[in-house]
Design a protein around this motif. Structure first.
Motif, PDB file in Angstrom:
ATOM      1  N   TYR A 204       0.826  -1.219   0.000  1.00 18.19           N
ATOM      2  CA  TYR A 204       0.000   0.000   0.000  1.00 18.19           C
ATOM      3  C   TYR A 204       0.856   1.263   0.000  1.00 18.19           C
ATOM      4  O   TYR A 204       0.739   2.116  -0.884  1.00 18.19           O
ATOM      5  N   ILE A 205       1.746   1.361   0.971  1.00 19.25           N
ATOM      6  CA  ILE A 205       2.515   2.620   1.065  1.00 19.25           C
ATOM      7  C   ILE A 205       3.514   2.745  -0.079  1.00 19.25           C
ATOM      8  O   ILE A 205       3.770   3.847  -0.569  1.00 19.25           O
ATOM      9  N   ILE A 206       4.061   1.631  -0.559  1.00 24.21           N
ATOM     10  CA  ILE A 206       4.999   1.706  -1.691  1.00 24.21           C
ATOM     11  C   ILE A 206       4.255   2.070  -2.965  1.00 24.21           C
ATOM     12  O   ILE A 206       4.723   2.874  -3.775  1.00 24.21           O
ATOM     13  N   GLY A 207       3.077   1.511  -3.129  1.00 23.60           N
ATOM     14  CA  GLY A 207       2.246   1.875  -4.275  1.00 23.60           C
ATOM     15  C   GLY A 207       1.873   3.348  -4.267  1.00 23.60           C
ATOM     16  O   GLY A 207       1.865   4.001  -5.316  1.00 23.60           O
ATOM     17  N   ARG A 208       1.605   3.876  -3.085  1.00 23.77           N
ATOM     18  CA  ARG A 208       1.253   5.305  -2.990  1.00 23.77           C
ATOM     19  C   ARG A 208       2.433   6.173  -3.419  1.00 23.77           C
ATOM     20  O   ARG A 208       2.244   7.263  -3.943  1.00 23.77           O
ATOM     21  N   GLN A 209       3.645   5.716  -3.174  1.00 22.90           N
ATOM     22  CA  GLN A 209       4.834   6.479  -3.577  1.00 22.90           C
ATOM     23  C   GLN A 209       5.139   6.295  -5.053  1.00 22.90           C
ATOM     24  O   GLN A 209       5.373   7.258  -5.772  1.00 22.90           O
ATOM     25  N   LEU A 210       5.130   5.041  -5.516  1.00 20.83           N
ATOM     26  CA  LEU A 210       5.613   4.777  -6.870  1.00 20.83           C
ATOM     27  C   LEU A 210       4.522   4.913  -7.934  1.00 20.83           C
ATOM     28  O   LEU A 210       4.832   5.183  -9.093  1.00 20.83           O
ATOM     29  N   LYS A 211       3.292   4.668  -7.562  1.00 19.19           N
ATOM     30  CA  LYS A 211       2.224   4.700  -8.586  1.00 19.19           C
ATOM     31  C   LYS A 211       0.975   5.378  -8.033  1.00 19.19           C
ATOM     32  O   LYS A 211      -0.061   4.761  -7.818  1.00 19.19           O
ATOM     33  N   PRO A 212       1.089   6.673  -7.797  1.00 21.54           N
ATOM     34  CA  PRO A 212      -0.063   7.404  -7.260  1.00 21.54           C
ATOM     35  C   PRO A 212      -1.162   7.524  -8.320  1.00 21.54           C
ATOM     36  O   PRO A 212      -0.907   7.381  -9.504  1.00 21.54           O
ATOM     37  N   GLU A 213      -2.363   7.782  -7.873  1.00 19.97           N
ATOM     38  CA  GLU A 213      -3.489   8.034  -8.778  1.00 19.97           C
ATOM     39  C   GLU A 213      -3.999   9.451  -8.545  1.00 19.97           C
ATOM     40  O   GLU A 213      -3.826  10.013  -7.464  1.00 19.97           O
ATOM     41  N   ALA A 214      -4.605  10.003  -9.574  1.00 19.39           N
ATOM     42  CA  ALA A 214      -5.248  11.318  -9.445  1.00 19.39           C
ATOM     43  C   ALA A 214      -6.718  11.099  -9.106  1.00 19.39           C
ATOM     44  O   ALA A 214      -7.306  10.109  -9.519  1.00 19.39           O
ATOM     45  N   ARG A 215      -7.317  12.001  -8.328  1.00 17.21           N
ATOM     46  CA  ARG A 215      -8.648  11.753  -7.796  1.00 17.21           C
ATOM     47  C   ARG A 215      -9.761  12.214  -8.730  1.00 17.21           C
ATOM     48  O   ARG A 215     -10.591  13.059  -8.370  1.00 17.21           O
ATOM     49  N   ARG A 216      -9.796  11.616  -9.900  1.00 15.77           N
ATOM     50  CA  ARG A 216     -10.909  11.878 -10.807  1.00 15.77           C
ATOM     51  C   ARG A 216     -12.235  11.547 -10.141  1.00 15.77           C
ATOM     52  O   ARG A 216     -13.228  12.252 -10.311  1.00 15.77           O
ATOM     53  N   ASP A 217     -12.252  10.442  -9.367  1.00 13.67           N
ATOM     54  CA  ASP A 217     -13.501  10.000  -8.743  1.00 13.67           C
ATOM     55  C   ASP A 217     -14.098  11.059  -7.811  1.00 13.67           C
ATOM     56  O   ASP A 217     -15.314  11.206  -7.714  1.00 13.67           O
ATOM     57  N   ILE A 218     -13.228  11.805  -7.157  1.00 15.73           N
ATOM     58  CA  ILE A 218     -13.712  12.847  -6.234  1.00 15.73           C
ATOM     59  C   ILE A 218     -14.375  13.982  -7.019  1.00 15.73           C
ATOM     60  O   ILE A 218     -15.449  14.480  -6.644  1.00 15.73           O
ATOM     61  N   ILE A 219     -13.735  14.382  -8.113  1.00 21.57           N
ATOM     62  CA  ILE A 219     -14.311  15.447  -8.943  1.00 21.57           C
ATOM     63  C   ILE A 219     -15.668  15.010  -9.489  1.00 21.57           C
ATOM     64  O   ILE A 219     -16.634  15.784  -9.507  1.00 21.57           O
ATOM     65  N   GLU A 220     -15.742  13.753  -9.907  1.00 26.39           N
ATOM     66  CA  GLU A 220     -17.022  13.237 -10.418  1.00 26.39           C
ATOM     67  C   GLU A 220     -18.068  13.180  -9.307  1.00 26.39           C
ATOM     68  O   GLU A 220     -19.236  13.527  -9.519  1.00 26.39           O
ATOM     69  N   PHE A 221     -17.640  12.764  -8.131  1.00 25.95           N
ATOM     70  CA  PHE A 221     -18.560  12.712  -6.992  1.00 25.95           C
ATOM     71  C   PHE A 221     -19.097  14.100  -6.652  1.00 25.95           C
ATOM     72  O   PHE A 221     -20.306  14.288  -6.434  1.00 25.95           O
ATOM     73  N   LEU A 222     -18.207  15.084  -6.619  1.00 25.28           N
ATOM     74  CA  LEU A 222     -18.640  16.448  -6.287  1.00 25.28           C
ATOM     75  C   LEU A 222     -19.642  16.952  -7.327  1.00 25.28           C
ATOM     76  O   LEU A 222     -20.619  17.636  -6.993  1.00 25.28           O
ATOM     77  N   GLN A 223     -19.397  16.610  -8.604  1.00 26.95           N
ATOM     78  CA  GLN A 223     -20.331  17.031  -9.645  1.00 26.95           C
ATOM     79  C   GLN A 223     -21.687  16.338  -9.477  1.00 26.95           C
ATOM     80  O   GLN A 223     -22.724  16.992  -9.560  1.00 26.95           O
ATOM     81  N   GLU A 224     -21.643  15.041  -9.238  1.00 32.05           N
ATOM     82  CA  GLU A 224     -22.893  14.297  -9.035  1.00 32.05           C
ATOM     83  C   GLU A 224     -23.694  14.886  -7.878  1.00 32.05           C
ATOM     84  O   GLU A 224     -24.920  14.952  -7.907  1.00 32.05           O
TER      85      GLU A 224
END
Lengths: 344, 344
Positions: A204-224
Motif C-alpha cells: 500500500y505505502i509503496i504503491g502510494r509512492q511509486l504509482k499514485p493516482e489522481a482523484r478523478r472519482d472525487i471530482i465526479e462525486f462532487l459534480q454528481e
C-alpha cells in the motif's frame, strides 16, 4: 550598487516564483487565470481550457534505483492530471518532453512510455506532442496537461470563505512512508548488496509512492452531488503547506483537527516502526495527490456518507491565524514544516 | 528472446519518436491533430487551440559560455512561438519550466526571465504557468506554447500537392555561421584566456544564432494576401531535412534550385572565411527559424513583390524523388545532411 549574490535557497521555491513572476502583465483577453494556482485557465469561446505543467528531475524528484521506469512514466502523467482535477476540470490532453543521457536504451524508454500510455488510457487523455532530446547527465521529464471546464466552474485557491468546511480526500502520509521505506532499503543495498530487499509486503505505502493516482472519482462525486468547492488544490507538498496556501490566497485563517486527518493503518504502523509521528508524515510528507478543498457548510449532508472525503477543519477570519488542535488538546500554530510545531 | 540492447543513436531522433509514439490511440474527440507536426491541434468549440513544446538542455542546445542568459530566455520562447506560427496560428500563451543547479544565482534567473518577458511582450503572449526546480547539473528549459487558429485554417506538413511552389522566408545558414564563429572564439579563449574575443563585428550572424525571431510578419502577410499555404513548417534543423519532412508526409518529390536559396551576404562572407559552402550551411545548418511552406502556383503573383519570401522549388510526384539542381547544372539527391550530397 550591491555586488552581493542572492542565493536561490535564501528565497525558497515559492519566494523565487513570486520574484520571477511579479512583473507579469497579461496581454491576451483569453487569459482568465495565470501563474499562481494549480493550473492556468484560458477562455475558448464559452468553455475554458486549463493548463498545468511540471518538471521532474532524476536525483531530485525520483531515484531510478528503486523507481521502475514504467511507474515513473505513469506517475509523471498522473501528477499533472492531479493539477487539472484540482481546478475542478477534466484533463483531455498532455504533452511529454524528456531529456536523457546515452545510458538509457530504447527499451528503457519504451518501458517509460508504457507507463505514460497506461496513465493516458486510464484517465482518457491523449498524448498530443512532446520533445525527446539528449542530456549530459540524468533523466528530465516535463509534462504539460490540458483540460477543460465549463465556464465559471473552475476552482481557485483564493476563493475560500470564512466558515467553509475544510475537506480532504483519501488518506495522507502513505507516500512519504513508502519513500522512507524505499530509501532505507536503498541504503541497506548500498552497504550490503548481497542482502535481499525487505519491503515487508508494504504494497500500500509503496504503491502510494511509486504509482499514485489522481482523484478523478472525487471530482465526479462532487459534480454528481452538485457541490461546487469554494477553493481547491491537490496535496503534493504536504497537507500543512497546502492549507497555508489556501489561507494565504483566500486571506483567511483555519482550524485543523489532528484527530480528523485521515491516515491509513498501514501508514500508522510503518510510522511506528520508523519512530515517526504519523500526523507529521501527513502534514509534511507530500506526494499524496489527494484533493484538499473547502465547501459551504450547507453541503455537509451531501458528503457525510462518503468514505473518501474527510472534513478536517474549517476556515476562520484571518485574525485568528492558522492552527492545529491536537489529539492531546493542545493548540499549535500551523507551519509549512508541520512537525516543527510538535517539537517545540 | 533477444537480450541485445537497442542503442538510441541507432534510431535517430525521428526514428525514436516514431517508435515511441506508434501505438498512440486518440481518445478525445477534441484532439484534431496529435504527434508528428510542429504543433498539436485541439478543437475548442469552433476555434482551434494549437500546442507545441520544446526542451532545451545546457551542453546540448546551448552553451552558457557564450550565450547571455537574457538571450537564452528570449530564444527559448521564440523557438516555440515559431512552431505555432508554422501551423498558421497565432500564439497566445506559454508555460515555462526550468531546472537549474545551485551554481545559478537569483540574479542569473532574473536575467533569464527578462529575456522571457521581452519575447512575451514582443509577440503579445502571456506567460501563464510553469515550474521551477533543482537539477543536479546544468540548466534545462521546457516551454509549451499555446495558440489559436480559425477552424480549418491550420496548416500541416502532410498536405502539399504536386505542382505546388516551395517557398521559404528570410535567409538561411546565418545562425549556423554565427554558432561556428562563437565556437571558434570559445576554443581560442579556452587556449588563451588573455586574448580578447574577435567577433569581427558579425552582429548579423551572431544575432541570428543568439536572438532569433519568429516570423509572425510572414503569417500576417499570408493572411493579408489571402494565401492559405498547402503545407508549412519552420526551419529549425536545416532546410534539406525540413523539405524531406514535407515530401515524406505529403508523399511527394521535390525539385530544389540551389541558386534560389536565400543566403545573406554576411553569411556568404563568413562561410568563405571558414572554407564552408554557404549552400551547405543553408541546407544543414539549422536554427534559422524561417518558415518553409508550399502554396498553389496561382498564388505566385501575390508574393512576387515580397522581399521576405523566396520561391526555391516545386513539388513533384513521389516517383521523381527529391533533388537539388546546383548552380553548376548538376542534379543531386537531396539528403537530410545536405553537404554529404556535395561531397560524393
Amino acid at each position: 550598487m550591491s555586488e552581493e549574490r542572492t542565493e536561490i535557497n535564501s528565497l525558497g521555491e515559492f519566494g523565487l516564483i513570486e520574484l520571477l513572476t511579479k512583473n507579469i502583465e497579461i496581454q491576451q483577453a483569453s487569459t482568465i487565470l495565470g501563474v499562481g494556482d494549480d493550473a492556468a485557465v484560458i477562455d475558448h469561446f464559452g468553455r475554458q481550457t486549463v493548463i498545468s505543467t511540471d518538471m521532474l528531475v532524476e536525483g531530485i524528484h525520483f531515484d531510478l534505483m528503486y523507481t521502475p521506469l514504467k511507474h515513473l512514466g505513469y506517475k509523471s502523467v498522473v501528477v499533472n492530471l492531479s493539477d487539472i482535477y484540482a481546478m475542478n476540470a477534466t484533463p483531455t490532453q498532455i504533452t511529454m518532453s524528456i531529456a536523457f543521457s546515452n545510458r538509457f536504451s530504447v527499451d528503457a524508454l519504451n518501458e517509460f512510455y508504457e507507463g505514460v500510455y497506461a496513465a493516458c488510457e486510464k484517465y482518457g487523455v491523449d498524448l498530443i506532442g512532446g520533445d525527446t532530446t539528449s542530456s549530459q547527465k540524468g533523466f528530465v521529464i516535463s509534462v504539460t496537461a490540458i483540460g477543460e471546464v465549463a465556464p465559471d466552474k473552475f476552482v481557485k485557491r483564493s476563493t475560500a470563505e470564512k466558515g467553509d468546511l475544510l475537506c480532504v480526500s483519501g488518506d495522507l502520509g502513505a507516500a512519504y512512508l513508502g519513500l522512507t521505506l524505499l530509501e532505507r532499503e536503498k541504503q541497506i543495498y548500498l552497504e550490503s548488496p548481497q542482502l535481499q530487499p525487505d519491503l515487508e509486503n508494504q504494497t500500500y505505502i509503496i504503491g502510494r509512492q511509486l504509482k499514485p493516482e489522481a482523484r478523478r472519482d472525487i471530482i465526479e462525486f462532487l459534480q454528481e452531488q452538485d457541490i461546487q468547492p469554494t477553493a481547491m488544490m491537490d496535496v503534493s507538498d504536504g497537507l500543512s503547506s497546502e492549507i497555508l496556501h489556501i489561507c494565504k490566497q483566500s486571506n483567511l485563517g483555519v482550524v485543523l483537527y489532528e484527530e480528523k486527518i485521515p491516515i491509513a493503518n498501514e501508514t500508522k504502523e510503518m510510522a511506528l516502526k520508523f519512530s515517526l509521528d504519523p500526523t507529521a508524515a501527513a502534514l509534511s510528507g507530500g506526494e499524496d495527490y489527494e484533493l484538499l478543498f473547502t465547501m459551504k457548510q450547507a453541503d455537509y449532508d451531501k458528503i457525510v456518507l462518503s468514505e473518501q472525503i474527510s472534513v478536517i477543519g474549517y476556515m476562520t477570519d484571518i485574525s485568528e491565524g492558522a492552527h492545529i488542535l491536537t489529539k492531546g488538546g493542545n493548540k499549535f500554530k500551523l507551519v509549512a514544516q508541520g512537525w516543527n510545531a510538535f517539537q517545540q
